[in-house]
Write an enzyme that holds these catalytic residues in place. Structure first.
Site, PDB file in Angstrom:
ATOM      1  CB  SER A  43      24.877  40.976  12.718  1.00 11.98           C
ATOM      2  OG  SER A  43      24.381  39.975  11.837  1.00 11.98           O
ATOM      3  N   GLY A  85      21.403  37.528  11.464  1.00 11.09           N
ATOM      4  CA  GLY A  85      22.105  36.263  11.247  1.00 11.09           C
ATOM      5  C   GLY A  85      23.072  36.276  10.078  1.00 11.09           C
ATOM      6  CD  GLU A  94      15.374  41.765  15.627  1.00 15.96           C
ATOM      7  OE1 GLU A  94      16.375  41.489  16.269  1.00 15.96           O
ATOM      8  OE2 GLU A  94      14.518  40.929  15.311  1.00 15.96           O
ATOM      9  CD  GLU A 102      15.043  34.266  12.597  1.00 19.52           C
ATOM     10  OE1 GLU A 102      14.758  33.728  13.681  1.00 19.52           O
ATOM     11  OE2 GLU A 102      16.156  34.772  12.367  1.00 19.52           O
ATOM     12  CG  ASN A 115      15.395  35.496  19.502  1.00 19.74           C
ATOM     13  OD1 ASN A 115      15.007  34.387  19.887  1.00 19.74           O
ATOM     14  ND2 ASN A 115      15.036  36.022  18.344  1.00 19.74           N
ATOM     15  CD1 TRP A 116      19.628  32.412  24.071  1.00 15.75           C
ATOM     16  CD2 TRP A 116      18.905  30.598  25.160  1.00 15.75           C
ATOM     17  NE1 TRP A 116      20.228  32.392  25.300  1.00 15.75           N
ATOM     18  CE2 TRP A 116      19.805  31.290  25.993  1.00 15.75           C
ATOM     19  CE3 TRP A 116      18.313  29.427  25.639  1.00 15.75           C
ATOM     20  CZ2 TRP A 116      20.124  30.840  27.277  1.00 15.75           C
ATOM     21  CZ3 TRP A 116      18.638  28.986  26.916  1.00 15.75           C
ATOM     22  CH2 TRP A 116      19.540  29.686  27.719  1.00 15.75           C
ATOM     23  CE  LYS A 117      17.345  34.871  15.852  1.00 18.76           C
ATOM     24  NZ  LYS A 117      17.840  35.353  14.573  1.00 18.76           N
ATOM     25  CG  HIS A 166      12.247  37.415  15.106  1.00 19.30           C
ATOM     26  ND1 HIS A 166      12.753  36.865  13.961  1.00 19.30           N
ATOM     27  CD2 HIS A 166      13.303  37.910  15.795  1.00 19.30           C
ATOM     28  CE1 HIS A 166      14.068  37.015  13.957  1.00 19.30           C
ATOM     29  NE2 HIS A 166      14.431  37.652  15.060  1.00 19.30           N
ATOM     30  N   GLY A 175      20.685  37.677  18.665  1.00 19.67           N
ATOM     31  CA  GLY A 175      20.496  36.268  18.341  1.00 19.67           C
ATOM     32  C   GLY A 175      21.787  35.495  18.542  1.00 19.67           C
ATOM     33  N   GLY A 176      22.573  35.390  17.482  1.00 22.61           N
ATOM     34  CA  GLY A 176      23.790  34.570  17.496  1.00 22.61           C
ATOM     35  C   GLY A 176      24.687  34.816  18.699  1.00 22.61           C
TER      36      GLY A 176
HETATM   37  P1  PGA Z   1      21.249  37.937  15.125  1.00 20.75           P
HETATM   38  O1  PGA Z   1      19.679  37.839  15.393  1.00 20.75           O
HETATM   39  O2  PGA Z   1      21.843  38.692  16.292  1.00 20.75           O
HETATM   40  O3  PGA Z   1      21.734  36.519  15.051  1.00 20.75           O
HETATM   41  O4  PGA Z   1      21.426  38.692  13.858  1.00 20.75           O
HETATM   42  C1  PGA Z   1      18.970  38.923  15.913  1.00 20.75           C
HETATM   43  C2  PGA Z   1      17.503  38.573  15.979  1.00 20.75           C
HETATM   44  O5  PGA Z   1      17.029  37.931  15.048  1.00 20.75           O
HETATM   45  O6  PGA Z   1      16.802  38.920  16.937  1.00 20.75           O
END
Ligand code: PGA
Length: 242
Positions: free
Chosen positions: A204, A164, A158, A90, A9-11, A88, A225-226
């Site tokens: 993470s 993050g 999640e 976010e 997930n590149w966000k 998600h 994500g990251g």
């Molecule tokens: P993260 O994000 O790996 O940066 O914690 C995961 C996500 O939000 O899907």
């Protein structure tokens, strides 16, 4: 047998075609897992003929029409998307998305012939209050459509406090929650559906912890994500699937 899904997930990252190309030419999807990249929608066209599955990070609950700024499920499908992330944390936080809206979005994805990745997870405050199980099972109950099947739906557990932050759930803690999510799916849909539906862990996940998480019996992949922004890290997580 549930085939593992490694989803990036590149966000809201990557501002140039060059960055996207650089990532994609170095991506090595391998044979043992389904590999998915979810870029910002503006870059989907660049991934259309790539060697992995592509997905979107959000979708409109509406069909085509007068919804400024939205992107319809049918449009994402036309751009080659196979998966769409919905709910998600976010988006739940930044845009006040409710379980009811998440369910409508998941339904739009399913109706368009794609696979919805429905995200659920507790906040740190909820975990500290000891209500994690109740929060997550309620989200699953309210967000997952009645016609969800293993072919059209994936769940992503999640924990919000792990997203993050560099702090991941331990494999045992994540496994315990995945088991609870699977039991909830069995209760609201069927045991057969629950047995075959993939449940991803997100929060993470990185090369240093992915092997331990992916080894757990109810963890069927990762929503990353990251570590999905660095192609070497993403490749090495893909490599850990056995
Ligand atoms: P993260 O994000 O790996 O940066 O914690 C995961 C996500 O939000 O899907």
């Amino acid at each position: 047998m549930r085939r593992k899904l490694i989803a990036g997930n590149w966000k809201m990252n990557f501002t140039s075609e060059e960055e996207v190309t650089n990532f994609m030419v170095n991506l090595v999807p391998g044979m043992l897992a389904d590999v998915l990249v979810c870029p910002p929608s503006i870059w989907l066209y660049m991934l259309k003929n790539s060697n992995c599955f592509i997905g979107a990070q959000d979708v409109s609950p509406h069909a085509l029409g007068a919804h400024t700024g939205d992107i319809a499920a049918s449009q994402l499908k036309a751009m080659g998307c196979k998966y769409v992330i919905v709910g998600h944390s976010e988006r739940r936080t930044d845009h006040n998305e409710t379980d009811e809206l998440v369910k409508q979005k998941a339904q739009a994805v399913i109706d368009a012939g794609m696979i919805a990745i429905i995200c659920v997870g507790e906040t740190l405050a909820q975990r500290e209050l000891g209500i994690t199980e109740e929060v997550v099972t309620t989200q699953v109950f309210r967000s997952v459509p009645e016609n969800a099947t293993p072919a059209n739906t994936v769940i992503a557990y999640e924990p919000v406090w792990a997203i993050g932050t560099g702090k991941n759930a331990t494999p045992d803690d994540a496994q315990a929650m995945h088991k609870i999510v699977r039991a909830q799916i069995a209760k609201q849909l069927s045991q057969g559906t629950a047995d075959s539906m993939r449940i991803l862990y997100g929060g993470s996940m990185k090369p240093a912890n992915a092997a331990g998480l992916l080894a757990m019996p109810d963890i069927d992949g990762g929503l990353i994500g990251g570590a999905s922004l660095l192609v070497d890290d993403f490749n090495s997580i893909i490599d850990m699937v056995q």
